[in-house]
Write an enzyme that holds these catalytic residues in place. Structure first.
Site, short mmCIF file in Angstrom:
data_model
loop_
_atom_site.label_atom_id
_atom_site.label_comp_id
_atom_site.label_asym_id
_atom_site.label_seq_id
_atom_site.Cartn_x
_atom_site.Cartn_y
_atom_site.Cartn_z
N ALA A 297 0.80 -1.23 0.00
CA ALA A 297 0.00 0.00 0.00
C ALA A 297 0.83 1.28 0.00
O ALA A 297 0.27 2.37 0.15
CB ALA A 297 -1.02 0.04 1.14
N ALA A 298 2.14 1.18 -0.21
CA ALA A 298 2.94 2.41 -0.32
C ALA A 298 2.50 3.20 -1.55
O ALA A 298 2.30 4.42 -1.49
CB ALA A 298 4.42 2.06 -0.43
N GLY A 299 2.33 2.49 -2.67
CA GLY A 299 1.86 3.16 -3.89
C GLY A 299 0.46 3.73 -3.70
O GLY A 299 0.15 4.83 -4.17
N ASP A 300 -0.39 2.98 -3.00
CA ASP A 300 -1.76 3.47 -2.76
C ASP A 300 -1.74 4.73 -1.89
O ASP A 300 -2.54 5.66 -2.10
CB ASP A 300 -2.59 2.39 -2.05
CG ASP A 300 -2.74 1.13 -2.90
OD1 ASP A 300 -2.72 1.24 -4.14
OD2 ASP A 300 -2.88 0.04 -2.32
O1 RIB Z 1 -1.79 -2.27 -3.23
C1 RIB Z 1 -1.92 -3.14 -2.14
C2 RIB Z 1 -3.23 -3.88 -2.25
O2 RIB Z 1 -3.21 -4.71 -3.38
C3 RIB Z 1 -3.53 -4.80 -1.10
O3 RIB Z 1 -4.20 -4.15 -0.04
C4 RIB Z 1 -4.34 -5.90 -1.75
O4 RIB Z 1 -5.66 -5.99 -1.32
C5 RIB Z 1 -4.23 -5.66 -3.25
O5 RIB Z 1 -5.37 -5.10 -3.77
#
Ligand code: RIB
Length: 310
Positions: A259-262
């Site tokens: 989730a760093a990119g998110d």
């Molecule tokens: O980008 C990370 C995410 O990728 C995770 O939370 C997982 O659910 C996938 O969707």
């Protein structure tokens, strides 16, 4: 952060997954059984993570998605609601289970992820038409590729028609995006693997990322930002000087890059929605992502606006 302090509106069209996370010394090889040393079940999904990041980092956020009618779905819904995210357009499937992600994180903080879409496959183009009012209220709309492609295209097209800023995170990596998608995208934000897959340019260095970004911009995306993990980002921004700017990452000790990119994308979207310019929004997203990698899990790792240094 209270709702009254939030400025700018972000609508995320995307996936919600329950992440089943095992920590292991290294990623397993094909056919291998490996003993892990920790397990956790945490809210995730690229759409959900980006929505939570935008909300914690200062925007008013709405989520268009679909969970199953199971306990995972209830947990994911309530965790978004707890962040103040508008879930009126979050449907519950009558048939499909909530999406899941099986994640292994190794001792070098790298991960490997398998997703099973479940109810995320029910975020159909018809939902975009039904939720047009919610999209119309947004300043920025954010999509990824964990929901059906026709839905993503419909969301980008609605964003373009309504003259909002559109962001596509083309993840998981797709071999190709249909050519008519590119002109609908204001900010295409792939990681290095996704950028290489989409452009056909192998990426080892920021210079390679620059060539990939130029190839993707030539296809019609207005701006391209390639995230390069510990190497930072390569930003090819309209009106910015040069042929793409390399911005190194803050130096931190990473424990989990999930989730760093998110977090980067959610922070970038929030900052754009609050009125910042693209380069400032990128720097803000980088500071937020640098904190996220020092913590475990997807949504639990995402920082709040008050934690980001000026
Ligand atoms: O980008 C990370 C995410 O990728 C995770 O939370 C997982 O659910 C996938 O969707």
């Amino acid at each position: 952060m209270g709702d009254s302090a939030k400025k700018g509106r972000v609508t995320v069209i995307g996936s919600l997954n329950m992440d089943l996370v095992a920590r292991a010394p290294r990623l397993p090889r094909p056919g291998e059984t490996l003993a892990g040393h920790a397990f956790a079940q945490v809210p995730g999904g690229k759409g959900g993570n980006q929505a939570v990041a935008s909300a914690r980092l200062g925007a008013q956020v709405a989520m268009i998605g679909c969970v199953g009618g199971d306990s995972n779905g209830a947990t994911l819904r309530s965790s978004l609601e707890a962040e103040g995210i508008d879930c009126t357009a979050l449907a519950t499937s009558a048939n499909a289970p909530t999406g899941v992600a099986l994640i292994v994180v190794d001792d070098a903080s790298q991960n490997a992820i398998v997703i099973v879409a479940g109810s995320n496959a029910e975020v159909t183009p018809a939902r975009i038409a039904e939720e047009e009012a919610l999209i119309a209220r947004a300043d920025v709309i954010v999509c990824q590729l964990e929901t059906p492609p026709d839905t993503v295209r419909a969301a980008l097209a609605a964003g373009r028609r309504l003259q909002h800023t559109t962001i596509l995170n083309p993840a998981p990596a797709a071999r190709k995006l249909p050519p008519d998608w590119f002109p609908l995208i204001d900010y295409l934000i792939p990681n290095e693997l996704e950028a290489a897959t989409l452009s056909g340019v192998a990426i080892e260095t920021p210079d390679d990322a620059r060539r990939a970004a130029q190839a993707l911009k030539a296809k019609g995306a207005r701006n391209v930002i390639v995230t390069l993990g510990a190497q930072g980002v390569l930003a090819l921004i309209d009106g910015a000087p040069g042929e793409g700017v390399h911005l190194p990452s803050p130096n931190v000790q990473a424990v989990d890059t999930t989730a760093a990119g998110d977090t980067f994308i959610g922070g970038f979207a929030a900052e754009l929605a609050r009125g910042a310019g693209a380069m400032d929004a990128i720097a803000f997203g980088q500071r937020a992502a640098a904190i996220a990698v020092t913590r475990e899990g997807a949504q639990p790792s995402i920082p709040h606006r008050s934690e980001i240094s000026a």
